[in-house]
Design a protein around this motif. Sequence first.
Motif, short mmCIF file in Angstrom:
data_model
loop_
_atom_site.label_atom_id
_atom_site.label_comp_id
_atom_site.label_asym_id
_atom_site.label_seq_id
_atom_site.Cartn_x
_atom_site.Cartn_y
_atom_site.Cartn_z
N PRO A 54 9.27 -1.93 -7.56
CA PRO A 54 10.46 -1.06 -7.63
C PRO A 54 10.63 -0.19 -6.38
O PRO A 54 11.74 0.27 -6.10
CB PRO A 54 10.21 -0.20 -8.87
CG PRO A 54 8.76 -0.34 -9.19
CD PRO A 54 8.32 -1.67 -8.66
N ASN A 55 9.56 0.03 -5.63
CA ASN A 55 9.68 0.90 -4.45
C ASN A 55 9.89 0.14 -3.15
O ASN A 55 9.92 0.73 -2.09
CB ASN A 55 8.43 1.78 -4.31
CG ASN A 55 8.19 2.65 -5.52
OD1 ASN A 55 9.10 2.83 -6.34
ND2 ASN A 55 6.99 3.15 -5.67
N ASP B 106 0.83 -1.21 0.00
CA ASP B 106 0.00 0.00 0.00
C ASP B 106 0.87 1.26 0.00
O ASP B 106 0.58 2.22 -0.70
CB ASP B 106 -0.93 0.01 1.22
CG ASP B 106 -2.10 -0.96 1.04
OD1 ASP B 106 -2.43 -1.27 -0.12
OD2 ASP B 106 -2.67 -1.39 2.05
N LEU B 107 1.94 1.23 0.78
CA LEU B 107 2.82 2.40 0.84
C LEU B 107 3.52 2.61 -0.49
O LEU B 107 3.58 3.71 -1.03
CB LEU B 107 3.86 2.20 1.95
CG LEU B 107 3.33 2.32 3.38
CD1 LEU B 107 4.30 1.68 4.36
CD2 LEU B 107 3.10 3.79 3.73
N ALA B 108 4.06 1.51 -1.01
CA ALA B 108 4.83 1.61 -2.25
C ALA B 108 3.93 2.03 -3.41
O ALA B 108 4.34 2.81 -4.27
CB ALA B 108 5.49 0.27 -2.55
N ASP B 109 2.68 1.54 -3.40
CA ASP B 109 1.76 1.93 -4.47
C ASP B 109 1.27 3.36 -4.32
O ASP B 109 0.65 3.90 -5.23
CB ASP B 109 0.53 0.98 -4.47
CG ASP B 109 0.87 -0.37 -5.08
OD1 ASP B 109 1.88 -0.44 -5.81
OD2 ASP B 109 0.13 -1.34 -4.84
N SER B 110 1.52 3.95 -3.16
CA SER B 110 1.09 5.33 -2.96
C SER B 110 2.24 6.31 -3.08
O SER B 110 2.12 7.46 -2.67
CB SER B 110 0.45 5.48 -1.57
OG SER B 110 -0.66 4.65 -1.46
N PRO C 16 3.63 15.09 2.54
CA PRO C 16 4.25 16.01 1.57
C PRO C 16 5.45 15.40 0.84
O PRO C 16 5.85 15.91 -0.20
CB PRO C 16 4.70 17.19 2.44
CG PRO C 16 3.94 17.06 3.72
CD PRO C 16 3.66 15.62 3.90
N GLU C 17 6.00 14.34 1.39
CA GLU C 17 7.20 13.73 0.79
C GLU C 17 6.84 12.66 -0.23
O GLU C 17 7.73 11.98 -0.77
CB GLU C 17 8.08 13.11 1.87
CG GLU C 17 8.52 14.07 2.95
CD GLU C 17 9.22 15.28 2.35
OE1 GLU C 17 10.19 15.08 1.59
OE2 GLU C 17 8.78 16.42 2.64
N ARG C 18 5.58 12.47 -0.46
CA ARG C 18 5.12 11.46 -1.41
C ARG C 18 5.80 11.61 -2.76
O ARG C 18 5.90 12.69 -3.31
CB ARG C 18 3.61 11.61 -1.58
CG ARG C 18 2.93 10.49 -2.33
CD ARG C 18 1.50 10.85 -2.69
NE ARG C 18 0.64 11.11 -1.54
CZ ARG C 18 0.05 10.15 -0.82
NH1 ARG C 18 0.25 8.90 -1.13
NH2 ARG C 18 -0.71 10.47 0.19
N GLY C 19 6.29 10.51 -3.26
CA GLY C 19 6.86 10.51 -4.61
C GLY C 19 8.28 11.02 -4.70
O GLY C 19 8.88 11.01 -5.76
N LYS C 20 8.86 11.44 -3.57
CA LYS C 20 10.20 12.04 -3.66
C LYS C 20 11.33 11.02 -3.65
O LYS C 20 12.42 11.30 -4.12
CB LYS C 20 10.39 13.05 -2.53
CG LYS C 20 9.45 14.25 -2.70
CD LYS C 20 9.88 15.43 -1.89
CE LYS C 20 8.86 16.55 -2.08
NZ LYS C 20 8.85 17.48 -0.97
N LEU C 21 11.09 9.86 -3.07
CA LEU C 21 12.20 8.90 -2.96
C LEU C 21 12.03 7.68 -3.85
O LEU C 21 12.81 6.74 -3.78
CB LEU C 21 12.35 8.44 -1.50
CG LEU C 21 12.97 9.47 -0.56
CD1 LEU C 21 13.06 8.91 0.84
CD2 LEU C 21 14.35 9.90 -1.04
N ARG D 257 -6.05 2.18 1.13
CA ARG D 257 -6.31 1.54 -0.17
C ARG D 257 -6.71 2.60 -1.19
O ARG D 257 -6.30 2.56 -2.34
CB ARG D 257 -7.41 0.48 -0.04
CG ARG D 257 -7.10 -0.64 0.94
CD ARG D 257 -6.01 -1.56 0.45
NE ARG D 257 -6.35 -2.13 -0.83
CZ ARG D 257 -5.49 -2.32 -1.83
NH1 ARG D 257 -4.23 -1.97 -1.67
NH2 ARG D 257 -5.88 -2.85 -2.95
N ALA D 258 -7.55 3.54 -0.75
CA ALA D 258 -7.99 4.61 -1.64
C ALA D 258 -6.80 5.46 -2.08
O ALA D 258 -6.71 5.90 -3.23
CB ALA D 258 -9.04 5.47 -0.95
N ALA D 259 -5.86 5.65 -1.15
CA ALA D 259 -4.70 6.49 -1.47
C ALA D 259 -3.84 5.88 -2.58
O ALA D 259 -3.19 6.61 -3.33
CB ALA D 259 -3.85 6.70 -0.22
N THR D 260 -3.86 4.56 -2.70
CA THR D 260 -3.05 3.96 -3.78
C THR D 260 -3.58 4.42 -5.13
O THR D 260 -2.84 4.42 -6.11
CB THR D 260 -3.08 2.41 -3.72
OG1 THR D 260 -4.41 1.96 -3.91
CG2 THR D 260 -2.54 1.87 -2.42
#
Lengths: 149, 251, 1010
Positions: C73-74, C24-28, C428-433, C912-915
Amino acid sequence: MSEAQKDFEPKIVGFLCNWCAYAGADLAGVSRIQYPPNIRIIRVMCSGRIDPAFILEALKNGADGVLVAGCHLPSDCHYLSGNFKALRRVMLLKKVLKELGIEPERVRLEWVSASEGDKFAAVVRDMVEQIKKLGPNPLKMEETEGKQP
Amino acid sequence: MESNPPKIVCFMCNWAFCEEEMHVPYNVNIVRVMCVGRMDPALVLETFANGADGVMLAGCKPPDCHFVDGNLHSERAVKMLKKLLVLTGLGAERVKLLLVSPMEDKGFGYYAKEFSEEIWNLGDCPLKKAELASTIKANIDAAKNAASAFRLRVLLGREEELTEFMNAYGEKISEEEFDALLDEIVEAEFIRYKIYHLTKAKPCSVKELAETMGIKPSAVLRHITNMRRKGMIALDRVEGYTPLYKALEVR
Amino acid sequence: MAEGKVGAVLVVGGGVAGIQAALDLADSGFKVYMVDQSPSIGGVMAQLDKTFPTNDCSMCILAPKLVAAGRHPNISLITNSEVLGLSGEVGNFEVKVRKRSRYINEEKCNGCGLCAQKCPVEAIDTYNKGLTDRSAVYVEFPQAVPLKFKIDREKCIGCRTCQEVCKANAVEYDQKDSEIVLNVGSIILAPGFEPFDARLKSEYGYGRYQNVVTSIEFERILSASGPYAGIVLRPSDGEIPRKIAFVQCVGSRDAQLGNNYCSAACCMYSIKEAIIAKEHVPTKLDCTILYMDIRAYGKEFDAYYKRAQEEYGIRFVRSRVASITEDPATGNLLVHYVGEDETPRIEEFDMVVLSTGMQPPKNVEKLAETLGIKLNKYRFCQTNIFTPLETSKPGVYVCGAFSSPKDIPESVAQASAAAAKAMAIIAPERGKLISVKEYPTEKDVSQEEPRIGVFICHCGINIGGIVNVPEVVEYAKKLPNVVYAEDNLYTCSDDTQKRIREKIEEYKLNRVVVASCTPRTHEPLFRETVREAGLNSYLFEMANIRDQCSWVHMHEPKEATEKAKDLVRSVVAKARLLKPLKNPTVNVTPVGLVIGGGVSGMTAALELANQGFEVHLVEREKELGGHLRKIYYLLEGEDPQKHLQRLVKAVMKNNRIHVYLGAEVTEVSGFVGNFKAKIRLSNGEEKQIEHGIVIVATGAVEYKPKEYLYGEDPRVVTQHELEEKIAKGEFNAEKVVMIQCVGARNEERPNCARICCGQAIKNALKIKELNPDTEVYVLYKDVRSYGFKEEYYREAAAKGVLFINYSDERKPKVKNEGGKLKVAFWEPVLKQEVQMEPDLIVLSAATIPNPDNKHIAEMLKVPLTKDGFFLEAHMKLRPVDFQTDGVFLCGMAHSPKFIEESISQACAAAARAATILSKKALEMEGIVASVDEDLCSGCRICEYLCPYGAIEMLEKEGKTVAHVIEALCKGCGVCGTACPTKAITLGHFTNEEILAQVRAILKEMEVATA
């Protein structure tokens, strides 16, 4: 039994769903469970994808047997209910086969889960034996007989 | 006590005794080999299967060896062989490794006679006893397979390296530890091949196998689980509440 | 250490909970490090045979998740490792991790398994719970992820055999433990549980008697891939048992051991094991479950329990087992127990399964100390009712069995919930790493004649040792359209990927075939490779010549070689017809719609808002709060009204949440990412909104009893009504009788309402608190105080609350005799009927589905259970998803549950919605169905058959034609097979492609035998 029949090595085409049966066949491999080399597997995503036309085409092209294998009923299917569809189609096809003069036992439907490597091997073993008893695909015989002058 | 002298076969290193000077008792047959290190335990077992009452392996005493350390290797092989002989029911005493130095006063005849007497005192080879013959014969077959098993050959081949020098981690394995491991594996392989042969002849249940071999059914079952993993055995059928197993043809 | 917050999360534990949280984290859009002490992930679920209540094969449903986690990949899998230290603070932690040596280079090992085959030393097989052995170099199980071998240093003698046979040079005896430091923003703990050590219960003889096994051992015994190949056998003699006893509560509900909690899953797994055992045993098998209470409290569990009794004839005996002894002659076991009538009995069984409870893993104290979190008195993680996911340390969250014993779906829901928490604080750090890969522009090969390159793998000697690979290469070269063929030692190795790319350039290949292992694990890798070389990733196909050829025909090299040729020929025939496919994308409206404003709906809305998404929250009532408004106090002591006020305030003042009170959703159309809804507002106006997801949180209602004079006599009330009386100070009875299971566990509603036992215990304790002299009797069928609620059951009993069992055959009778309220019931210990005159009768009325469910289900095209609750996508692994993408559920809409469970599910639904909401556009799998509109006759068969509702009918040029909503299509192909005009086909598995495979597979076999 004629000489030719004694040496008869049936050709079996297997249509396996990706999620259960194909995985079960892989597990047979990983567990090194041996079975006769008469089967050739074609992978489809779901047993519900298997068109009776594929099975007929295989028989027409000389397959002595066709195995259709998918996820266990009722609820193992990755796509909810494809296995039920396969069940219905194979049942119908078997009726048609009889009329075409092909023994319905040549087509076999089995449910094999991803943890049933043993079962997959046993099914192949059993099927090879059964089809050896049945002899070659009658369609093929007709074809060769027809070709003879 | 039997009336006929025992049949002794001696596998003799080509370099061990000078042939002209040798007194060979008539009940001892000599088979020349290039080095005792070459002696395959399976070959010795085969010799017993063919009716020998005792087998001698004669070679050179360390540090002499025409092939550097064949004789040392033979010591290890005989150690394993003796374990297998115990398991077959023939007994460890029926094989003897004789390593003599060229300086030795006593001739071959002396040793041959001594071994002959030892074997004589052991009494009839169990293989010759009608009631035991078939069991022992089957045991020898299992022992032969066990001796040829990859696991055992690897261990035997590496014993010196592992116990005298060092293993892959730079450690030395004590002789006792290694022996214990070897014992365990020799026994396991012997039992598994025994099960293999028995189930090849006819499908057997765990209880039947246990009874035939005189070991615990739970041990048999565990071996069967391992044999299944290695593709040696499969379920044949279930009779009532009893599964029967059969050896898998291809090995 | 990096400044500010870090967009990465550490997940400790790689069981099903850890995996779900990580996915869930990696997909988000977050980087995930997953640390597990085992050499591979999967946890206990990987050891199970089947799962209740659907009897799904555990490995079948878990393996795809393992693979997904393994190649995401994440997600970085850090297996065989443990957490050593923690510094920093919430949002920016530094975690020190020790990677223990595998003595195998993970980069080089390709999992071929030759080392294990040749290893001379055997070790106890821990995956199979010691029932068999494995080699000293091993993977835990064949489907292990990562599929990297490990040397058991305890057993390995260092003989170097594996090193010599390893063609990949992966064995490194000098490999040392290493330490790494991870920089993460938040942490999720999912270390799971370990089964209770049955040896501690020495009177049951485990460890002394061979035929006494634990439930996990029995799972392995049942498993087709287990030591006995799925035949149930007695370890003592290999015979099939005729009579098996399952002894419940071993290590749970045991005050002597100090384990004063219920392990929550054992009743159900024992019922399952008994059912499966009966299915596996060809002959007659008697299964007896010796239990204190059957705690089948979950969704559809009681129906399963009933089936076990009625269809499978499993015997249930309410009893306490005192001891077990063995008859040494037979290995049979004598179970000494005390039945309901307090008479001691001895019964003989062939085999006994101990249903061992859950306890926290051994090293958990160390972990707690390292991380600075508090444990409860049973060493489980300390949490609170309203913060079930938070540990005592900010930024560190917990899920799964580590917070309390629980089953798989609850662990999975909590895992998603913990993911929601963990991502919210670093939103706010979503997608940065995360790494975004750049690919070359795709070449257009549509006009080119197929030019196929074939790469055939030796897999060390796994294939090459049996199949004559060079011969197959020469053969492949002769096949039509094959312009290049070569063999590789390992086609999957990094340098071969480079080679494949080079050969694509050099020979202008526009199709690639690899003949090696199974596409189930390796196809994604090769697709990636051809993509990197500028080819469409679907211009690739695989032949499985290892798992389904060389490994299963090890003694027939000639036949295996011929088979390999056939398989290659067949796949080349398919490759010739392959067409590039596009991965369809759909844009996402990053807005959520939550239906229902109870505790679940509000929590879900807040979680979404905390992650930065806009939310519409629609509540039918004039006020937020739902069911929670009627709850005045809790067993655990917290104040629910205070929490409610806090929650309402937080929702109302959050400017990302739009609340509509007295409003109703009247219509929802569209699909994942692109929904449109109509809301009828309280003032009668209609509002249209666009949104990307829907969360259903419509709750449930209390059953209004028809039984026991309810509604006729004011002295008969429900638990809720009692609670209100107590809260308002109106309670003054001296003798109270409570009757459980009113409106539940009956013909009409066969399932348990889950929360009423807890309610009864809560109210009984409250009554005792008000006046210890008030007599309280609880007439029950089973006391289902699972988990830590068991403690309160015990407390109530200690305070004099009398619990009296009744059965369906002898239900209590309530009557009004001349104004006197009387209740009569059977007393099983006294074996006689007892009559009482209570002041108050309290009915534990069931929690039943919201009557609105039917209408909402129709509107959203989602299913309901027979009982009328919403039915999730998968009972085990997708507890808060619907089968329809983009629609989720939580709380009592799913089934009755306690507040903490509703909160967990609500957070889970948000995660789940966040993914979906976290992505600008969703990229779909390219293998989808498509329609040839000229051929389509508009017969609607496909629309009817599609299990995902992915086909809609459109009017086009005066004609009705089928249209595939690509975003919903999962690629099963059922539609294409059924289409009478062949108008609809599934990409990559077209009729032409499959038929070409069929013909090619058979054609040359004839030539060969002629």
